[in-house]
Motif scaffolding. Structure first.
Motif, PDB file in Angstrom:
ATOM      1  N   MET A   1     -37.438 -34.618  20.534  1.00  0.00           N
ATOM      2  CA  MET A   1     -36.214 -34.773  21.338  1.00  0.00           C
ATOM      3  C   MET A   1     -35.288 -33.587  21.104  1.00  0.00           C
ATOM      4  O   MET A   1     -34.171 -33.737  20.608  1.00  0.00           O
ATOM      5  CB  MET A   1     -35.527 -36.088  20.973  1.00  0.00           C
ATOM      6  N   PRO A   2     -35.722 -32.370  21.479  1.00  0.00           N
ATOM      7  CA  PRO A   2     -34.971 -31.166  21.108  1.00  0.00           C
ATOM      8  C   PRO A   2     -33.750 -30.870  21.966  1.00  0.00           C
ATOM      9  O   PRO A   2     -32.878 -30.104  21.536  1.00  0.00           O
ATOM     10  CB  PRO A   2     -36.014 -30.058  21.266  1.00  0.00           C
ATOM     11  N   THR A   3     -33.655 -31.428  23.173  1.00  0.00           N
ATOM     12  CA  THR A   3     -32.566 -31.099  24.086  1.00  0.00           C
ATOM     13  C   THR A   3     -32.054 -32.354  24.775  1.00  0.00           C
ATOM     14  O   THR A   3     -32.735 -33.383  24.804  1.00  0.00           O
ATOM     15  CB  THR A   3     -33.047 -30.115  25.169  1.00  0.00           C
ATOM     16  N   LEU A   4     -30.880 -32.262  25.376  1.00  0.00           N
ATOM     17  CA  LEU A   4     -30.346 -33.400  26.120  1.00  0.00           C
ATOM     18  C   LEU A   4     -31.223 -33.778  27.320  1.00  0.00           C
ATOM     19  O   LEU A   4     -31.390 -34.972  27.597  1.00  0.00           O
ATOM     20  CB  LEU A   4     -28.917 -33.116  26.576  1.00  0.00           C
ATOM     21  N   PRO A   5     -31.819 -32.816  28.048  1.00  0.00           N
ATOM     22  CA  PRO A   5     -32.749 -33.232  29.111  1.00  0.00           C
ATOM     23  C   PRO A   5     -33.914 -34.064  28.591  1.00  0.00           C
ATOM     24  O   PRO A   5     -34.353 -35.000  29.273  1.00  0.00           O
ATOM     25  CB  PRO A   5     -33.220 -31.893  29.700  1.00  0.00           C
TER      26      PRO A   5
ATOM     27  N   GLY B   1     -26.539 -47.222  27.028  1.00  0.00           N
ATOM     28  CA  GLY B   1     -26.537 -45.839  26.568  1.00  0.00           C
ATOM     29  C   GLY B   1     -27.823 -45.496  25.855  1.00  0.00           C
ATOM     30  O   GLY B   1     -28.650 -46.368  25.549  1.00  0.00           O
ATOM     31  N   LEU B   2     -28.000 -44.213  25.614  1.00  0.00           N
ATOM     32  CA  LEU B   2     -29.149 -43.696  24.851  1.00  0.00           C
ATOM     33  C   LEU B   2     -28.606 -43.133  23.542  1.00  0.00           C
ATOM     34  O   LEU B   2     -27.724 -42.267  23.546  1.00  0.00           O
ATOM     35  CB  LEU B   2     -29.872 -42.603  25.645  1.00  0.00           C
ATOM     36  N   ASN B   3     -29.122 -43.624  22.444  1.00  0.00           N
ATOM     37  CA  ASN B   3     -28.590 -43.277  21.133  1.00  0.00           C
ATOM     38  C   ASN B   3     -29.196 -41.955  20.661  1.00  0.00           C
ATOM     39  O   ASN B   3     -30.395 -41.862  20.419  1.00  0.00           O
ATOM     40  CB  ASN B   3     -28.917 -44.396  20.140  1.00  0.00           C
ATOM     41  N   LEU B   4     -28.367 -40.943  20.486  1.00  0.00           N
ATOM     42  CA  LEU B   4     -28.861 -39.647  20.041  1.00  0.00           C
ATOM     43  C   LEU B   4     -29.403 -39.694  18.621  1.00  0.00           C
ATOM     44  O   LEU B   4     -30.189 -38.826  18.236  1.00  0.00           O
ATOM     45  CB  LEU B   4     -27.744 -38.601  20.128  1.00  0.00           C
ATOM     46  N   VAL B   5     -29.009 -40.672  17.827  1.00  0.00           N
ATOM     47  CA  VAL B   5     -29.537 -40.786  16.466  1.00  0.00           C
ATOM     48  C   VAL B   5     -31.042 -41.022  16.494  1.00  0.00           C
ATOM     49  O   VAL B   5     -31.808 -40.365  15.800  1.00  0.00           O
ATOM     50  CB  VAL B   5     -28.839 -41.924  15.693  1.00  0.00           C
ATOM     51  N   SER B   6     -31.480 -41.959  17.317  1.00  0.00           N
ATOM     52  CA  SER B   6     -32.867 -42.421  17.303  1.00  0.00           C
ATOM     53  C   SER B   6     -33.611 -42.182  18.608  1.00  0.00           C
ATOM     54  O   SER B   6     -34.833 -42.335  18.646  1.00  0.00           O
ATOM     55  CB  SER B   6     -32.887 -43.924  17.007  1.00  0.00           C
ATOM     56  N   GLY B   7     -32.905 -41.867  19.669  1.00  0.00           N
ATOM     57  CA  GLY B   7     -33.516 -41.814  20.985  1.00  0.00           C
ATOM     58  C   GLY B   7     -33.651 -43.166  21.635  1.00  0.00           C
ATOM     59  O   GLY B   7     -34.138 -43.278  22.764  1.00  0.00           O
ATOM     60  N   ASN B   8     -33.224 -44.230  20.965  1.00  0.00           N
ATOM     61  CA  ASN B   8     -33.377 -45.594  21.480  1.00  0.00           C
ATOM     62  C   ASN B   8     -32.452 -45.858  22.658  1.00  0.00           C
ATOM     63  O   ASN B   8     -31.357 -45.299  22.749  1.00  0.00           O
ATOM     64  CB  ASN B   8     -33.047 -46.627  20.399  1.00  0.00           C
TER      65      ASN B   8
ATOM     66  N   THR C   1     -23.432 -33.901  18.074  1.00  0.00           N
ATOM     67  CA  THR C   1     -22.710 -33.120  19.081  1.00  0.00           C
ATOM     68  C   THR C   1     -22.967 -31.635  18.866  1.00  0.00           C
ATOM     69  O   THR C   1     -23.208 -30.884  19.823  1.00  0.00           O
ATOM     70  CB  THR C   1     -21.205 -33.419  19.014  1.00  0.00           C
ATOM     71  N   ASP C   2     -22.946 -31.208  17.620  1.00  0.00           N
ATOM     72  CA  ASP C   2     -23.211 -29.799  17.310  1.00  0.00           C
ATOM     73  C   ASP C   2     -24.652 -29.422  17.640  1.00  0.00           C
ATOM     74  O   ASP C   2     -24.918 -28.316  18.128  1.00  0.00           O
ATOM     75  CB  ASP C   2     -22.936 -29.525  15.830  1.00  0.00           C
ATOM     76  N   TYR C   3     -25.585 -30.335  17.372  1.00  0.00           N
ATOM     77  CA  TYR C   3     -27.007 -30.039  17.598  1.00  0.00           C
ATOM     78  C   TYR C   3     -27.302 -29.906  19.094  1.00  0.00           C
ATOM     79  O   TYR C   3     -27.993 -28.970  19.524  1.00  0.00           O
ATOM     80  CB  TYR C   3     -27.870 -31.142  16.979  1.00  0.00           C
ATOM     81  N   TYR C   4     -26.797 -30.839  19.904  1.00  0.00           N
ATOM     82  CA  TYR C   4     -27.154 -30.869  21.330  1.00  0.00           C
ATOM     83  C   TYR C   4     -26.189 -30.109  22.230  1.00  0.00           C
ATOM     84  O   TYR C   4     -26.539 -29.785  23.372  1.00  0.00           O
ATOM     85  CB  TYR C   4     -27.255 -32.326  21.803  1.00  0.00           C
TER      86      TYR C   4
ATOM     87  N   THR D   1     -43.112 -42.306  14.626  1.00  0.00           N
ATOM     88  CA  THR D   1     -42.710 -41.181  15.471  1.00  0.00           C
ATOM     89  C   THR D   1     -41.192 -41.174  15.625  1.00  0.00           C
ATOM     90  O   THR D   1     -40.476 -40.622  14.810  1.00  0.00           O
ATOM     91  CB  THR D   1     -43.417 -41.239  16.841  1.00  0.00           C
ATOM     92  N   MET D   2     -40.682 -41.838  16.663  1.00  0.00           N
ATOM     93  CA  MET D   2     -39.255 -41.760  16.973  1.00  0.00           C
ATOM     94  C   MET D   2     -38.371 -42.348  15.877  1.00  0.00           C
ATOM     95  O   MET D   2     -37.230 -41.910  15.694  1.00  0.00           O
ATOM     96  CB  MET D   2     -38.974 -42.469  18.299  1.00  0.00           C
ATOM     97  N   ASP D   3     -38.896 -43.314  15.134  1.00  0.00           N
ATOM     98  CA  ASP D   3     -38.067 -43.929  14.103  1.00  0.00           C
ATOM     99  C   ASP D   3     -37.860 -43.003  12.897  1.00  0.00           C
ATOM    100  O   ASP D   3     -37.078 -43.318  12.013  1.00  0.00           O
ATOM    101  CB  ASP D   3     -38.680 -45.258  13.643  1.00  0.00           C
ATOM    102  N   LEU D   4     -38.538 -41.861  12.877  1.00  0.00           N
ATOM    103  CA  LEU D   4     -38.321 -40.883  11.818  1.00  0.00           C
ATOM    104  C   LEU D   4     -37.064 -40.048  12.050  1.00  0.00           C
ATOM    105  O   LEU D   4     -36.566 -39.397  11.126  1.00  0.00           O
ATOM    106  CB  LEU D   4     -39.525 -39.935  11.719  1.00  0.00           C
ATOM    107  N   LEU D   5     -36.556 -40.063  13.276  1.00  0.00           N
ATOM    108  CA  LEU D   5     -35.427 -39.194  13.609  1.00  0.00           C
ATOM    109  C   LEU D   5     -34.188 -39.512  12.777  1.00  0.00           C
ATOM    110  O   LEU D   5     -33.506 -38.609  12.287  1.00  0.00           O
ATOM    111  CB  LEU D   5     -35.088 -39.341  15.097  1.00  0.00           C
ATOM    112  N   GLU D   6     -33.889 -40.800  12.618  1.00  0.00           N
ATOM    113  CA  GLU D   6     -32.670 -41.185  11.915  1.00  0.00           C
ATOM    114  C   GLU D   6     -32.701 -40.739  10.461  1.00  0.00           C
ATOM    115  O   GLU D   6     -31.756 -40.112   9.965  1.00  0.00           O
ATOM    116  CB  GLU D   6     -32.462 -42.695  11.993  1.00  0.00           C
TER     117      GLU D   6
END
Length: 523
Positions: free
Chosen positions: A299-303, A432-439, A154-157, A269-274
């Motif tokens: 995945m730097p922004t909510l858009p 939903g879209l998970n902000l942790v992973s982008g999944n 929440t703080d990041y986005y 790639t995306m699995d490194l986010l978590e």
């Protein structure tokens, strides 16, 4: 040119890498099918037939000098010397496992490296890894609680717009849960039966991965991930995955489009986010834009989170399972048994977290178009994770059945459930879209309505390797369920699916359920 012992799948793949050709382009050069080329990657010890040997000889003989030089380097590289403490099979997997070879090839291509660079890079990193330190890091990651993760994101986005926001729910007056699942009011309380008329995700053409960029930093982190997977024995199979291209969900309907990608590309790639986020929190760092290289890149922004067509958005299905039980002199009146898993440390994501069960990646088995339905994955995962179907676990076995979910192959519990239509209920409760992973996450509910199931088959319900433990809860035990909702060990997507599942179960469960009001809010 003729190799001393003839061509193998491994050397044929090395020639393809030296030529820098895709499966399709290499197949066209040789005059064979792309499936044949794929088989060489999957079976490196395979020896092609004599006519194929001649085609490979000709392709090599006609290749430019620089290609021959690269080919010679690839097939003559010295074996890697591994340090003490590395997994016993690491060197074999690095050089021969087709899944790891595919990941290395993918990394070479997307990082713009010469063929073989990724292998040498990963080998170097592997030689410097401390396996005990990796296990210690896993323990530290397990101590980062779900609420901390949700707040950090929440703080990041920042604040969401256009009606989207993170999912929050209150379980009566006893417990509040805040998650990192980005959702929308239209994506919740779907009441969507997972049958063909409602479950309508469609597969478009094969989607290339050319839109997945790697810079120097992300390529290095990808190589590090592969080295760590080798060292600690993470199960990894380069199967196709569905990637979300468009989503159109609403009451009673799942719609939208998916394409295809590979697990290798997702894993590096995306699995490194978590892991990046959890490590930062575990080290006491407050994540801010600019402080997380992988997240800042992909995945730097909510858009960018919401623009699933322009990023790699893989994901899956997960369901709260509720099994009707008859009255019992020790337990009390008839209820639903609710199952919750503690995830193993060897899974690719949500390791050591609580989750509903089943939980799996949305991916095809053999019928790529039909398997795009969410219900297809959920039925398969139920067979694998609850009913013991090891033959459909692609991390353990090759898939040889033309129809792995054919009625004749079903487990005894699943066959019994499908004999009558009113025994099993599967529906999607939210998206939903998970902000942790982008999944992407399809939260669902599985209800076994016939109370004869548990006395007959309860002893056969057993989780697979993905879980380290399985917990039971009663739909009549409000106090224990409130404690469960408050537990900070949850994965964010697991808590989302639990709350949406309980909310729906309260609506349909009748006297078997004693649950407070569960209200959600989008923040």
């Amino acid at each position: 040119m003729s190799l001393a012992n003839g061509w193998t799948g491994q050397t044929a793949s090395a020639l393809q890498a030296a030529l820098r050709l895709s499966h399709e382009a290499f197949a066209e050069l040789l005059g064979v099918s792309a499936r044949t080329v794929a088989a060489w990657h999957q079976k490196p010890d395979l020896r092609p037939k004599s006519e194929m040997q001649q085609l490979l000889d000709t392709a090599h003989d006609r290749a430019p000098v620089d290609v021959k030089t690269r080919f010679a380097t690839l097939i003559n590289e010295a074996p890697v010397n591994l340090p003490d403490g590395a997994a016993e099979d690491a060197e074999v997997r690095l050089s021969a496992d087709p899944n790891m070879v595919a990941a290395l090839d993918w990394l070479d291509h997307h990082a713009g490296w010469e063929p073989g660079t990724a292998r040498r890079n990963v080998a170097t990193r592997l030689a410097h890894l401390n396996v005990n330190a990796l296990h210690d890091r896993g323990v530290r990651r397990g101590r980062v609680d779900q609420r901390h993760v949700a707040q950090a994101l929440t703080d990041y986005y920042g604040t969401a717009t256009d009606g989207h926001g993170t999912y929050t729910a209150r379980f009566g007056t006893e417990a509040e849960a805040v998650t990192s699942v980005l959702t929308h009011p239209d994506w919740l309380d779907l009441d969507c039966p997972l049958v063909a008329t409602n479950d309508r995700l469609r597969l478009t053409g094969t989607t290339p991965d050319s839109d997945i960029p790697l810079d120097e930093t992300t390529a290095g982190l990808a190589a590090q991930r592969l080295a760590e997977m080798l060292a600690i024995g993470i199960r990894f199979v380069n199967m196709p995955l569905y990637r979300l291209l468009d989503i159109a969900v609403g009451k009673h309907t799942i719609g939208g489009a998916v394409g295809l990608t590979t697990f290798a590309g997702y894993a590096v790639t995306m699995d490194l986010l978590e892991g990046e986020l959890i490590d930062a929190l575990g080290n006491g760092t407050t994540p801010r834009p600019g402080s997380l290289p992988v997240r800042d890149h992909y995945m730097p922004t909510l858009p960018t989170v919401l623009d699933v067509n322009d990023r790699l958005c893989a994901g899956g299905t997960l369901a709260l399972t509720a099994i009707a039980r008859p009255a019992n002199s020790f337990r009390g009146g008839p209820d639903y048994l609710l199952l919750v898993q503690e995830r193993s440390g060897h899974v690719i994501n949500a390791a050591r977290r609580l989750a509903v069960i089943p939980k799996g990646f949305h991916q095809p088995l053999t019928d790529y178009r039909a398997d795009a339905q969410v219900g297809a994955t959920l039925r398969r995962e139920t067979e694998e994770e609850l009913f013991g179907r090891h033959d459909i676990d692609n991390t353990v076995n090759d898939q040889r059945h033309a129809d792995p979910m054919h009625p004749s192959l079903l487990s005894a519990p699943m066959r019994w459930l499908t004999e009558q239509p009113d025994r099993l209920r599967m529906e999607c409760t939210g998206f939903g879209l998970n902000l942790v992973s982008g999944n992407f996450e399809f939260a669902s509910l599985i209800v076994i309505e016939d109370e004869d199931f548990w006395p007959q088959f309860g002893g056969q319900v057993k989780t697979n390797w993905e879980a380290s433990n399985l917990r039971q809860y009663s739909s009549l035990d409000t106090e224990s369920l409130a404690d469960l909702v408050r537990d900070v060990a949850w994965s964010n997507e697991g808590l989302f699916a639990l709350l949406q599942g309980l909310r729906r179960l309260k609506q349909i469960g009748g006297s078997r359920v004693d649950l407070p009001t569960i209200d959600w809010e989008i923040r």
